[in-house]
Design an enzyme around this catalytic site. Structure first.
Site, PDB file in Angstrom:
ATOM      1  N   ASP A   1       0.839  -1.206   0.000  1.00 50.96           N
ATOM      2  CA  ASP A   1       0.000   0.000   0.000  1.00 50.96           C
ATOM      3  C   ASP A   1       0.868   1.249   0.000  1.00 50.96           C
ATOM      4  O   ASP A   1       0.602   2.205  -0.714  1.00 50.96           O
ATOM      5  CB  ASP A   1      -0.857   0.050   1.275  1.00 50.96           C
ATOM      6  CG  ASP A   1      -2.175  -0.684   1.104  1.00 50.96           C
ATOM      7  OD1 ASP A   1      -2.293  -1.426   0.124  1.00 50.96           O
ATOM      8  OD2 ASP A   1      -3.058  -0.500   1.954  1.00 50.96           O
TER       9      ASP A   1
ATOM     10  N   ASP B   1       8.240   3.315   8.424  1.00 53.43           N
ATOM     11  CA  ASP B   1       7.679   3.120   9.775  1.00 53.43           C
ATOM     12  C   ASP B   1       7.186   1.703  10.040  1.00 53.43           C
ATOM     13  O   ASP B   1       6.692   1.413  11.120  1.00 53.43           O
ATOM     14  CB  ASP B   1       6.598   4.165  10.113  1.00 53.43           C
ATOM     15  CG  ASP B   1       5.304   4.034   9.336  1.00 53.43           C
ATOM     16  OD1 ASP B   1       5.260   3.257   8.370  1.00 53.43           O
ATOM     17  OD2 ASP B   1       4.335   4.724   9.705  1.00 53.43           O
TER      18      ASP B   1
ATOM     19  N   CYS C   1       0.818   4.641  12.203  1.00 51.54           N
ATOM     20  CA  CYS C   1       0.211   5.238  11.002  1.00 51.54           C
ATOM     21  C   CYS C   1      -1.061   6.039  11.290  1.00 51.54           C
ATOM     22  O   CYS C   1      -1.435   6.893  10.496  1.00 51.54           O
ATOM     23  CB  CYS C   1      -0.132   4.162   9.984  1.00 51.54           C
ATOM     24  SG  CYS C   1       1.188   3.054   9.558  1.00 51.54           S
TER      25      CYS C   1
END
Ligand code: KQY
Length: 323
Positions: free
Chosen positions: A161, A167, A307
């Site tokens: 994605d 991260d 996120c």
């Protein structure tokens, strides 16, 4: 905490006995505030003669839903693109607009001049096809105030994605210490990605010339999307398909560092969840580590706790953010 109008009343009631949490109604296409929220920056200044303080601002990068109409995740991000303006106006924090496409989850900084990112994401032609690696690095240096950018070739296996956001593969525990998603299973496609990152991180130095201590944290699973989970996803418009059997981009480094606390994902994997808890406790001895089992629900959408959060520095103790 930003919530949609449909959720506002319910969340407001839940949070009534939480005096430190303000609920703000926000229109958004999805919940990934790391990527659609401001990247806060801080500058130490002498506010008045002899009076040291700092100012904060928020960077408003361009957001294209992780790759634009052809290659991104969703086909409507018009509301997500307004989130930075809204938050900064509410907070009365200056906004630094940038022309470069970038998501907050694709960069990590140590607060002392070093940034880590991935080539898989930042050099992907679906972000800034007109900019060279050197030009992108220069923008990071100017806007984030960093002096060194460490480029890892790739992010976590299966993190399609975001095209390999940093991260999910690693993060700073403190300057000079990086926690890296790892696997001992050499047959797992994650292995070569972790090894490649480990090799680069252990050979490089940070902005202050320090060698980097790499702490390995084993990935859970591997975990895959079940039939039931795939069937439960409502695909609005032309969102990326999520077929059953998709490898989940599950990683323990996708945690949020709060004041005094680490909020980390757990995945119902007894062995690796527990090991992750001990590693995080050792890496953050002054924080309480809380592992969230429900985070599998978030990873189904392609991200995790880091996120959906975004830290915001407080203005200097007692002083307004004078500008
Ligand atoms: O990694 C992140 N910072 C966000 C993940 C977003 C996934 C969108 N489907």
């Amino acid at each position: 905490m930003c919530v949609s109008s449909a959720q506002y009343e319910k969340v407001h009631n839940w949070m009534q006995d939480q005096p430190n949490i303000r609920i703000l109604e926000m229109s958004m296409n999805d919940a990934w505030f790391r990527d659609i929220g401001p990247t806060f920056v801080r500058c130490d200044v002498e506010l008045r003669p002899g009076f040291q303080g700092h100012r904060i601002a928020g960077i408003d990068w361009q957001f294209n839903s992780w790759g634009g109409l052809e290659d991104g995740c969703y086909d409507d991000w018009s509301l997500d693109s307004l989130v930075v303006k809204k938050i900064l106006e509410v907070e009365r924090v200056p906004r630094f607009q940038h022309e470069m496409v970038l998501e907050g989850g694709s960069i990590h900084v140590d607060g002392e001049g070093t940034c880590i990112t991935t080539e898989e994401c930042l050099l992907n032609p679906n972000r800034n096809p007109g900019l060279s690696k050197e030009e992108i690095e220069n923008e990071l240096k100017i806007y984030l105030g960093v002096r060194k950018v460490i480029w890892l070739p790739r992010g976590l296996y299966g993190d399609d994605d975001t095209n390999g956001h940093v991260d999910n593969i690693c993060c700073f525990a403190k300057p000079g210490v990086v926690i890296l998603s790892w696997t001992d299973d050499e047959s797992d496609p994650q292995y070569e990605r972790s090894l490649e990152a480990f090799t680069i991180l252990s050979k490089t130095t940070d902005a202050n010339g320090r060698k980097i201590d790499v702490v390995k944290i084993h990935v859970p699973g591997p975990l895959y999307m079940t039939e039931e989970e795939a069937a439960g996803i409502v695909n609005l418009g032309n969102a990326k398909p999520r077929p059953p059997g998709t490898r989940l981009a599950a990683s323990y480094v996708n945690f949020y560092i709060a004041n005094g606390g680490i909020i980390a994902p757990a995945f119902g994997d007894p062995k690796w969840d527990q090991e992750a808890y001990y590693i995080l406790r050792a890496a953050f001895p002054n924080h309480e580590v809380i592992m969230i089992q429900g985070s599998r629900e978030i990873v189904l959408g392609g991200g995790n706790i880091h996120c959906i959060t975004q830290q915001q520095p407080a203005p200097l103790s007692g002083l307004k953010n004078e500008i």
